[in-house]
Design a protein around this motif. Structure first.
Motif, short mmCIF file in Angstrom:
data_model
loop_
_atom_site.label_atom_id
_atom_site.label_comp_id
_atom_site.label_asym_id
_atom_site.label_seq_id
_atom_site.Cartn_x
_atom_site.Cartn_y
_atom_site.Cartn_z
N PHE A 1 64.40 54.41 -61.17
CA PHE A 1 64.68 52.99 -60.94
C PHE A 1 66.01 52.77 -60.23
N LYS A 2 66.96 53.69 -60.46
CA LYS A 2 68.28 53.58 -59.83
C LYS A 2 68.28 54.13 -58.40
N GLN A 3 67.59 55.24 -58.20
CA GLN A 3 67.53 55.88 -56.88
C GLN A 3 66.07 56.12 -56.52
N PHE A 4 65.37 55.04 -56.27
CA PHE A 4 63.92 55.10 -56.11
C PHE A 4 63.51 56.01 -54.95
N LYS A 5 64.07 55.80 -53.77
CA LYS A 5 63.66 56.57 -52.59
C LYS A 5 63.95 58.06 -52.77
N LYS A 6 65.14 58.37 -53.27
CA LYS A 6 65.53 59.76 -53.47
C LYS A 6 64.64 60.44 -54.51
N SER A 7 64.35 59.72 -55.60
CA SER A 7 63.52 60.28 -56.66
C SER A 7 62.09 60.53 -56.18
N ILE A 8 61.54 59.56 -55.45
CA ILE A 8 60.18 59.71 -54.93
C ILE A 8 60.11 60.87 -53.93
N LYS A 9 61.14 60.99 -53.10
CA LYS A 9 61.18 62.08 -52.12
C LYS A 9 61.19 63.44 -52.82
N THR A 10 61.90 63.52 -53.95
CA THR A 10 61.95 64.77 -54.71
C THR A 10 60.64 65.04 -55.44
N LEU A 11 60.08 63.99 -56.05
CA LEU A 11 58.89 64.16 -56.88
C LEU A 11 57.60 64.30 -56.08
N LEU A 12 57.56 63.74 -54.86
CA LEU A 12 56.32 63.68 -54.09
C LEU A 12 55.62 65.03 -53.91
N PRO A 13 56.31 66.09 -53.45
CA PRO A 13 55.60 67.36 -53.28
C PRO A 13 55.06 67.93 -54.59
N TYR A 14 55.79 67.70 -55.69
CA TYR A 14 55.32 68.18 -56.98
C TYR A 14 54.08 67.41 -57.44
N LEU A 15 54.07 66.09 -57.20
CA LEU A 15 52.90 65.29 -57.56
C LEU A 15 51.68 65.69 -56.72
N ILE A 16 51.91 65.95 -55.44
CA ILE A 16 50.82 66.43 -54.58
C ILE A 16 50.30 67.76 -55.11
N GLY A 17 51.22 68.65 -55.43
CA GLY A 17 50.82 69.96 -55.95
C GLY A 17 50.06 69.87 -57.26
N MET A 18 50.50 68.98 -58.15
CA MET A 18 49.80 68.80 -59.43
C MET A 18 48.38 68.30 -59.20
N ALA A 19 48.23 67.33 -58.29
CA ALA A 19 46.89 66.81 -57.98
C ALA A 19 46.00 67.91 -57.39
N VAL A 20 46.58 68.70 -56.48
CA VAL A 20 45.82 69.81 -55.88
C VAL A 20 45.47 70.85 -56.93
N GLY A 21 46.45 71.18 -57.78
CA GLY A 21 46.22 72.19 -58.81
C GLY A 21 45.13 71.79 -59.78
N ILE A 22 45.20 70.55 -60.24
CA ILE A 22 44.20 70.06 -61.19
C ILE A 22 42.83 69.94 -60.52
N GLY A 23 42.83 69.37 -59.30
CA GLY A 23 41.55 69.15 -58.61
C GLY A 23 40.89 70.42 -58.13
N ALA A 24 41.68 71.37 -57.61
CA ALA A 24 41.10 72.55 -56.99
C ALA A 24 40.90 73.71 -57.95
N PHE A 25 41.77 73.82 -58.96
CA PHE A 25 41.74 75.01 -59.81
C PHE A 25 41.32 74.76 -61.26
N ALA A 26 41.28 73.48 -61.67
CA ALA A 26 40.96 73.20 -63.07
C ALA A 26 39.60 73.75 -63.45
N PHE A 27 38.59 73.47 -62.63
CA PHE A 27 37.24 73.95 -62.95
C PHE A 27 37.20 75.47 -62.93
N LEU A 28 37.81 76.07 -61.90
CA LEU A 28 37.81 77.53 -61.78
C LEU A 28 38.46 78.18 -62.99
N LEU A 29 39.59 77.62 -63.44
CA LEU A 29 40.31 78.20 -64.56
C LEU A 29 39.59 78.00 -65.89
#
Length: 291
Positions: free
Chosen positions: A45-73
């Motif tokens: 809330f204090k540094q919205f743009k900076k926080s989103i920039k940091t979190l974005l690749p991790y959120l993308i990775g989490m979505a990819v990990g859950i979507g692509a590998f959850a069933f396989l695992l």
């Protein structure tokens, strides 16, 4: 390059969060990104743009990990190759322990920095180590029948908060916690049913499952933010004790991972494969933790 690596790290965190006994928070610690993600979450809330920039690749990775590998695992690897798969995650956990030990020692001498000495650290390490073992002894609770109602909405909200707390706190598995309370299969089943209903355009089932998933999701968001705030405060005011407790949680976390993978006859091939996957996981976590 760092953006791609952060996506890969996010995928590891996402996959870890859906496997009972494995903690997404542990993966954050072992890959050396725990403090960075914690600060981004609490400062959103204090540094919205900076926080989103940091979190974005991790959120993308989490979505990819859950979507692509959850069933396989969950449907293939953990069913057909449970021990080697478990040891891959145990290797990931073990590979990050040296980084965490450095965090415990990082404040200099206890006397010089005003931090507590070794005895309180050892005691809190043992306490949090025992906490994980105790959770494993709780075992799997009786599965709950979850239907849309006011009471279940409140319960699912609380379960979401608890699961999120487990995602943020290293060593504590949100999936294992849901299993212990009997809500793991109802929640994961609701996710599966909702996705199937989307493809089938079955709006009735979509609405019914949304009534289950929405309060759980709100609880997850609340839990992640407020627990991250709590841990940030603890690190600011009681850094060494906090890292000692995290070290206890992380060191105990391979125990539930191992016991959840046991079952049936274990052959020499599975043992050899487990040694290989452990080594691979260890190297990956150690290298990522040093990046």
């Amino acid at each position: 390059m760092n953006f791609i690596l952060d996506i890969i790290r996010g995928a590891v965190i996402g996959v870890a969060n859906i496997i009972p006994g494995v903690s997404g928070g542990t993966m954050m610690v072992t890959m050396g990104i725990y403090d960075k993600l914690l600060g981004s979450i609490t400062g959103i809330f204090k540094q919205f743009k900076k926080s989103i920039k940091t979190l974005l690749p991790y959120l993308i990775g989490m979505a990819v990990g859950i979507g692509a590998f959850a069933f396989l695992l969950t449907k293939v690897l953990l069913v057909r190759f449970p021990l080697p798969t478990a040891f891959a995650f145990i290797g990931l956990i073990a590979g990050g322990v040296p980084v965490l030990v450095k965090k415990v020692r990082g404040g200099g001498s206890a006397k010089a920095s005003g931090q507590p000495g070794p005895v309180p650290c050892i005691l809190i390490f043992i306490l949090f180590f025992a906490l994980i073992i105790g959770m494993q002894l709780l075992g799997e609770g009786a599965e709950r029948a979850v239907t849309p109602s006011f009471l279940n909405t409140v319960i699912l909200l609380v379960m979401g908060v608890l699961s999120a707390a487990a995602m943020v706190i290293p060593g504590v598995s949100g999936s294992l916690l849901l299993l212990a309370f009997g809500y793991y299969n109802p929640v994961t089943g609701a996710v599966t049913d909702f996705i199937s209903a989307v493809f089938d355009l079955n709006f009735g089932v979509m609405f019914e499952k949304a009534l289950i998933l929405f309060p759980f999701g709100i609880g997850v968001l609340l839990g992640i933010f407020f627990v991250a705030k709590l841990i940030e405060w603890l690190l600011a005011h009681h850094e060494r004790l906090t890292y000692c407790s995290i070290l206890g949680l992380v060191c105990a976390s391979p125990v539930p991972v191992f016991f959840n993978a046991l079952g049936g006859v274990i052959g020499i091939g599975a043992v050899i494969a487990s040694i290989v996957t452990f080594g691979g996981g260890f190297v990956v976590a150690y290298v990522m933790g040093r990046e």
